[in-house]
Design a protein around this motif. Structure first.
Motif, PDB file in Angstrom:
ATOM      1  N   ASP A   1     171.026 -83.044   9.100  1.00  0.00           N
ATOM      2  CA  ASP A   1     170.640 -82.514   7.792  1.00  0.00           C
ATOM      3  C   ASP A   1     169.304 -81.779   7.931  1.00  0.00           C
ATOM      4  O   ASP A   1     168.678 -81.817   8.989  1.00  0.00           O
ATOM      5  CB  ASP A   1     170.596 -83.603   6.713  1.00  0.00           C
ATOM      6  N   LYS A   2     168.890 -81.122   6.861  1.00  0.00           N
ATOM      7  CA  LYS A   2     167.691 -80.276   6.920  1.00  0.00           C
ATOM      8  C   LYS A   2     166.427 -81.069   7.191  1.00  0.00           C
ATOM      9  O   LYS A   2     165.548 -80.608   7.925  1.00  0.00           O
ATOM     10  CB  LYS A   2     167.560 -79.450   5.640  1.00  0.00           C
ATOM     11  N   SER A   3     166.301 -82.271   6.639  1.00  0.00           N
ATOM     12  CA  SER A   3     165.095 -83.060   6.892  1.00  0.00           C
ATOM     13  C   SER A   3     165.047 -83.490   8.361  1.00  0.00           C
ATOM     14  O   SER A   3     163.977 -83.517   8.975  1.00  0.00           O
ATOM     15  CB  SER A   3     165.006 -84.265   5.951  1.00  0.00           C
ATOM     16  N   ASP A   4     166.210 -83.800   8.938  1.00  0.00           N
ATOM     17  CA  ASP A   4     166.287 -84.137  10.355  1.00  0.00           C
ATOM     18  C   ASP A   4     165.854 -82.941  11.200  1.00  0.00           C
ATOM     19  O   ASP A   4     165.090 -83.089  12.156  1.00  0.00           O
ATOM     20  CB  ASP A   4     167.716 -84.561  10.698  1.00  0.00           C
ATOM     21  N   ALA A   5     166.306 -81.750  10.845  1.00  0.00           N
ATOM     22  CA  ALA A   5     165.924 -80.540  11.576  1.00  0.00           C
ATOM     23  C   ALA A   5     164.418 -80.321  11.509  1.00  0.00           C
ATOM     24  O   ALA A   5     163.794 -79.940  12.516  1.00  0.00           O
ATOM     25  CB  ALA A   5     166.666 -79.326  11.014  1.00  0.00           C
ATOM     26  N   ASP A   6     163.818 -80.582  10.348  1.00  0.00           N
ATOM     27  CA  ASP A   6     162.374 -80.426  10.207  1.00  0.00           C
ATOM     28  C   ASP A   6     161.609 -81.402  11.091  1.00  0.00           C
ATOM     29  O   ASP A   6     160.621 -81.035  11.738  1.00  0.00           O
ATOM     30  CB  ASP A   6     161.952 -80.613   8.741  1.00  0.00           C
ATOM     31  N   VAL A   7     162.064 -82.650  11.132  1.00  0.00           N
ATOM     32  CA  VAL A   7     161.408 -83.671  11.964  1.00  0.00           C
ATOM     33  C   VAL A   7     161.525 -83.294  13.433  1.00  0.00           C
ATOM     34  O   VAL A   7     160.555 -83.377  14.194  1.00  0.00           O
ATOM     35  CB  VAL A   7     162.005 -85.075  11.698  1.00  0.00           C
TER      36      VAL A   7
END
Length: 143
Positions: free
Chosen positions: A108-114
């Protein structure tokens, strides 16, 4: 040659349905448009035993000339999971990062950001784990 099939031998993630790389999203568009763009069956190219869709013929030709440049790392599996020594078929084609000229997909997008914020931790682990995971995926695809 390996992509569920990043390459059709089990190492290209096609998700649970559809049998198309990146769930039908255009891998070149991540680089040219800076965003996820749904491809079309009209512009398809079979690479590593898996169909890849593109938004237009220009993108298809760009991919055909340099598929390794545009294909997502680790067969399109979630880079975070690969860094942990596992894979998940579930990725969000809109959850991506381009790091050092390479495309990485995430759950997901938050995972990609991390992952992007801590690329120095995640990417070396994923790189070390991928050969073993790829062999396991290919073996499981055959069995």
């Amino acid at each position: 040659m390996g992509a569920v099939r990043a390459h059709a031998d089990g190492s290209v993630n096609t998700g649970y349905f559809g049998g198309v790389a990146i769930m039908g999203y255009d891998p070149v568009a991540y680089f040219t448009d800076g965003r996820a763009v749904k491809g079309s069956e009209k512009f398809t190219y079979d690479w590593l035993g898996t169909p890849w869709h593109f938004a237009n013929d220009e993108h298809r030709k760009m991919f055909m000339s340099q598929p390794v440049k545009y294909a997502p790392q680790y067969g399109g599996y979630c880079v975070g999971e690969v860094s942990l020594g596992s894979v998940t078929v579930n990725v969000d084609p809109e959850a991506f990062k381009i790091i050092d000229g390479k495309l990485y997909l995430a759950y997901d997008k938050s995972d990609a950001d991390v992952i992007a914020a801590h690329a120095g931790d995640f990417l070396p682990k994923a790189e070390a784990n991928w050969p073993t995971i790829k062999v396991r995926l290919e073996r499981d695809q055959i069995n």
